[in-house]
Write a protein that holds these residues in place. Structure first.
Motif, mmCIF file in Angstrom:
data_model
loop_
_atom_site.group_PDB
_atom_site.id
_atom_site.type_symbol
_atom_site.label_atom_id
_atom_site.label_comp_id
_atom_site.label_asym_id
_atom_site.label_seq_id
_atom_site.Cartn_x
_atom_site.Cartn_y
_atom_site.Cartn_z
ATOM 1 N N ALA A 54 0.856 -1.191 0.000
ATOM 2 C CA ALA A 54 0.000 0.000 0.000
ATOM 3 C C ALA A 54 0.888 1.235 0.000
ATOM 4 O O ALA A 54 1.975 1.229 0.587
ATOM 5 N N LEU A 55 0.414 2.290 -0.675
ATOM 6 C CA LEU A 55 1.191 3.528 -0.694
ATOM 7 C C LEU A 55 1.331 4.042 0.734
ATOM 8 O O LEU A 55 0.340 4.128 1.460
ATOM 9 N N VAL A 56 2.551 4.317 1.106
ATOM 10 C CA VAL A 56 2.829 4.893 2.422
ATOM 11 C C VAL A 56 3.666 6.144 2.190
ATOM 12 O O VAL A 56 3.968 6.482 1.044
ATOM 13 N N THR B 213 -5.422 1.259 -1.033
ATOM 14 C CA THR B 213 -6.408 0.498 -0.274
ATOM 15 C C THR B 213 -7.398 1.502 0.317
ATOM 16 O O THR B 213 -7.230 2.709 0.180
ATOM 17 N N ARG B 214 -8.407 0.995 1.004
ATOM 18 C CA ARG B 214 -9.414 1.911 1.566
ATOM 19 C C ARG B 214 -8.817 2.895 2.567
ATOM 20 O O ARG B 214 -9.307 3.995 2.715
ATOM 21 N N ARG B 215 -7.793 2.451 3.283
ATOM 22 C CA ARG B 215 -7.225 3.345 4.302
ATOM 23 C C ARG B 215 -5.879 3.923 3.891
ATOM 24 O O ARG B 215 -5.151 4.437 4.745
ATOM 25 N N THR B 216 -5.553 3.831 2.620
ATOM 26 C CA THR B 216 -4.292 4.418 2.158
ATOM 27 C C THR B 216 -4.372 5.925 2.308
ATOM 28 O O THR B 216 -5.367 6.529 1.892
ATOM 29 N N GLU C 169 -0.499 2.399 6.603
ATOM 30 C CA GLU C 169 -0.284 2.745 8.013
ATOM 31 C C GLU C 169 -1.526 2.488 8.866
ATOM 32 O O GLU C 169 -1.425 2.065 10.015
ATOM 33 N N GLY C 170 -2.700 2.703 8.294
ATOM 34 C CA GLY C 170 -3.948 2.477 9.043
ATOM 35 C C GLY C 170 -4.417 1.029 9.008
ATOM 36 O O GLY C 170 -5.495 0.715 9.519
ATOM 37 N N GLY C 171 -3.668 0.160 8.402
ATOM 38 C CA GLY C 171 -4.053 -1.255 8.323
ATOM 39 C C GLY C 171 -5.143 -1.488 7.276
ATOM 40 O O GLY C 171 -5.604 -0.561 6.611
ATOM 41 N N PHE C 172 -5.539 -2.760 7.118
ATOM 42 C CA PHE C 172 -6.593 -3.101 6.152
ATOM 43 C C PHE C 172 -7.952 -2.884 6.794
ATOM 44 O O PHE C 172 -8.127 -3.026 8.012
ATOM 45 N N ASP C 173 -8.934 -2.609 5.955
ATOM 46 C CA ASP C 173 -10.300 -2.448 6.424
ATOM 47 C C ASP C 173 -10.911 -3.864 6.534
ATOM 48 O O ASP C 173 -10.490 -4.775 5.816
ATOM 49 N N PRO C 174 -11.878 -4.077 7.436
ATOM 50 C CA PRO C 174 -12.406 -5.425 7.654
ATOM 51 C C PRO C 174 -12.933 -6.083 6.369
ATOM 52 O O PRO C 174 -12.775 -7.295 6.173
ATOM 53 N N GLU C 175 -13.528 -5.279 5.478
ATOM 54 C CA GLU C 175 -14.027 -5.881 4.218
ATOM 55 C C GLU C 175 -12.881 -6.354 3.336
ATOM 56 O O GLU C 175 -12.984 -7.390 2.673
ATOM 57 N N GLU C 176 -11.789 -5.603 3.327
ATOM 58 C CA GLU C 176 -10.618 -6.035 2.540
ATOM 59 C C GLU C 176 -10.074 -7.344 3.126
ATOM 60 O O GLU C 176 -9.727 -8.272 2.392
ATOM 61 N N ILE C 177 -10.027 -7.400 4.456
ATOM 62 C CA ILE C 177 -9.497 -8.608 5.100
ATOM 63 C C ILE C 177 -10.385 -9.806 4.766
ATOM 64 O O ILE C 177 -9.893 -10.887 4.394
ATOM 65 N N ALA C 178 -11.697 -9.601 4.834
ATOM 66 C CA ALA C 178 -12.627 -10.707 4.547
ATOM 67 C C ALA C 178 -12.456 -11.174 3.097
ATOM 68 O O ALA C 178 -12.428 -12.378 2.805
ATOM 69 N N ARG C 179 -12.349 -10.202 2.193
ATOM 70 C CA ARG C 179 -12.195 -10.582 0.783
ATOM 71 C C ARG C 179 -10.899 -11.370 0.574
ATOM 72 O O ARG C 179 -10.891 -12.415 -0.088
ATOM 73 N N LEU C 180 -9.825 -10.868 1.150
ATOM 74 C CA LEU C 180 -8.530 -11.543 0.977
ATOM 75 C C LEU C 180 -8.582 -12.950 1.551
ATOM 76 O O LEU C 180 -8.140 -13.914 0.918
ATOM 77 N N ARG C 181 -9.159 -13.049 2.733
ATOM 78 C CA ARG C 181 -9.190 -14.363 3.391
ATOM 79 C C ARG C 181 -10.076 -15.360 2.637
ATOM 80 O O ARG C 181 -9.906 -16.571 2.791
ATOM 81 N N GLY C 182 -10.980 -14.842 1.807
ATOM 82 C CA GLY C 182 -11.854 -15.734 1.028
ATOM 83 C C GLY C 182 -11.241 -16.190 -0.288
ATOM 84 O O GLY C 182 -11.820 -17.015 -0.991
ATOM 85 N N ARG D 124 5.708 -1.317 11.489
ATOM 86 C CA ARG D 124 5.481 -0.311 10.460
ATOM 87 C C ARG D 124 5.603 -1.007 9.102
ATOM 88 O O ARG D 124 6.258 -2.051 8.987
ATOM 89 N N ALA D 125 5.001 -0.371 8.088
ATOM 90 C CA ALA D 125 4.949 -1.031 6.781
ATOM 91 C C ALA D 125 6.345 -1.385 6.245
ATOM 92 O O ALA D 125 6.534 -2.459 5.653
ATOM 93 N N ASP D 126 7.324 -0.511 6.449
ATOM 94 C CA ASP D 126 8.657 -0.811 5.912
ATOM 95 C C ASP D 126 9.280 -2.002 6.650
ATOM 96 O O ASP D 126 9.839 -2.913 6.023
ATOM 97 N N THR D 127 9.125 -2.037 7.976
ATOM 98 C CA THR D 127 9.666 -3.174 8.738
ATOM 99 C C THR D 127 8.925 -4.454 8.341
ATOM 100 O O THR D 127 9.545 -5.523 8.183
#
Ligand code: SAM
Length: 241
Positions: free
Chosen positions: A82-84, A109-112, A190-203, A218-221
Motif C-alpha cells: 500500500a502507498l505509504v 487500499t481503503r485506508r491508504t 499505516e492504518g491497516g486493512f479495512d475489515p471488508e478487505e481482510i474478509a475478501r482476501l481471506r476468502g 510499520r509497513a517498511d519493517t
C-alpha cells in the motif's frame, strides 16, 4: 569494479553512450579515464565488461567487451505494498531490490493515506540498489492500482502471502512445505486493512494469511521482514532449485 545499469542492448563491440548523469558519475565522481573498465547490465543480456573510450564528463562513451555472466533472473516475487509516506516507500523499494523481489506493485487500499507515487524515482532507486547487489534483473516498479482492481484480475497460479496484522499462523509455519513459483506478498497501509478487505482476501484461494509476530510493525519493517521470511522459506535463500 563499478556496475552500471544501461537500457541499451549489450553485445561484444557495441558502443554505449551513458546519459549525462551516469557520465558525470563515472568521469567526475569515480574519476574513470580512457581505458578504465566497468561492468554493464541491462536486465536482459547478462553482465558485460566495458571500457571507457571517451572520458567526457557530460557524455562519456564506452565499448562493450566480453560477457562476464549470462542473464540470470531471481524468484518470481511481487511485493504488493500500500502507498505509504514517500521516505518509507523509497526504503521499501530499495530493500525489495536487495531482497530479490522481481517487481513492486504499489496499491491504493481503503485506508491508504497517500494517493500518488513517483514511479520514475522509485525505479531509479531500484536500479541503483540492484547495481550494488550484483543482481542482473532490477525489480520493475509498476504504476499504482487499486487493491480491489488488482484482486479482481488476480493472476491464476500466483499465491499471495497476506501479512495480516489482525492475526494468522506464523509466517514460517504457513510457508512450510510450500513450493516456489509465482508468489506475491501483500503489505497494508499505516492504518491497516479495512475489515471488508481482510474478509475478501481471506476468502481467496490464492491467499495465505500470515502473522509477522505479536507486535504491529510499520509497513517498511513488515515488508523487509516478510520478504526475508519468504526468501528463507521458499525463495532463493533455501539453496534448493
Ligand atoms: N493496523 C495497524 C494500526 O494502525 O495499528 C497498522 C498497520 S501496519 C503499520 C502496516 C502493515 O504491515 C499491515 O497492514 C500488515 O500488512 C503489516 N504488518 C504489520 N505488523 C504485522 C504483523 N504483526 N503481522 C502481520 N502483518 C503485519
Amino acid at each position: 569494479m563499478i556496475r552500471l545499469f544501461v537500457p541499451d542492448p549489450l553485445a561484444a563491440g557495441a558502443p554505449i553512450a551513458p546519459g549525462p548523469e551516469a557520465s558525470r558519475y563515472l568521469i567526475a565522481v569515480m574519476r574513470l579515464a580512457i581505458g578504465s573498465e566497468i561492468q554493464l547490465f541491462n536486465g536482459r543480456d547478462g553482465e558485460w565488461r566495458a571500457t571507457v573510450v571517451e572520458a567526457d564528463k557530460r557524455r562519456c562513451r564506452l565499448t562493450v567487451g566480453s560477457l562476464i555472466r549470462p542473464q540470470e533472473t531471481g524468484p518470481d516475487l511481487t511485493l504488493v505494498v500500500a502507498l505509504v509516506k514517500r521516505g518509507r516507500l523509497e526504503t521499501i523499494v530499495e530493500k525489495a531490490a536487495e531482497l530479490g523481489a522481481a517487481r513492486v506493485q504499489p496499491v491504493l487500499t481503503r485506508r491508504t493515506n497517500a494517493d500518488r507515487a513517483n514511479v520514475d524515482r522509485l525505479q531509479a532507486i531500484a536500479i541503483e540498489a540492484a547495481e550494488q547487489t550484483g543482481r542482473m534483473d532490477p525489480p520493475r516498479i509498476l504504476e499504482p492500482v487499486k487493491l480491489a482492481k488488482l484482486l479482481d484480475g488476480w493472476e491464476a497460479g500466483r499465491r499471495l502471502m497476506f501479512c495480516d496484522e489482525t492475526g494468522g499462523p506464523p509466517a514460517l509455519d504457513a510457508l512450510a512445505g510450500k513450493g516456489g513459483g509465482p508468489w506475491a506478498i501483500l503489505i497494508g497501509p499505516e492504518g491497516g486493512f479495512d475489515p471488508e478487505e481482510i474478509a475478501r482476501l481471506r476468502g481467496m484461494e490464492a491467499v495465505l494469511p500470515v502473522s509477522l509476530g505479536p507486535r504491529i510493525l510499520r509497513a517498511d519493517t513488515a515488508a523487509i521482514s516478510a520478504m526475508t521470511l519468504w526468501q528463507a522459506a521458499v525463495g532463493d535463500w533455501t539453496g534448493r532449485g
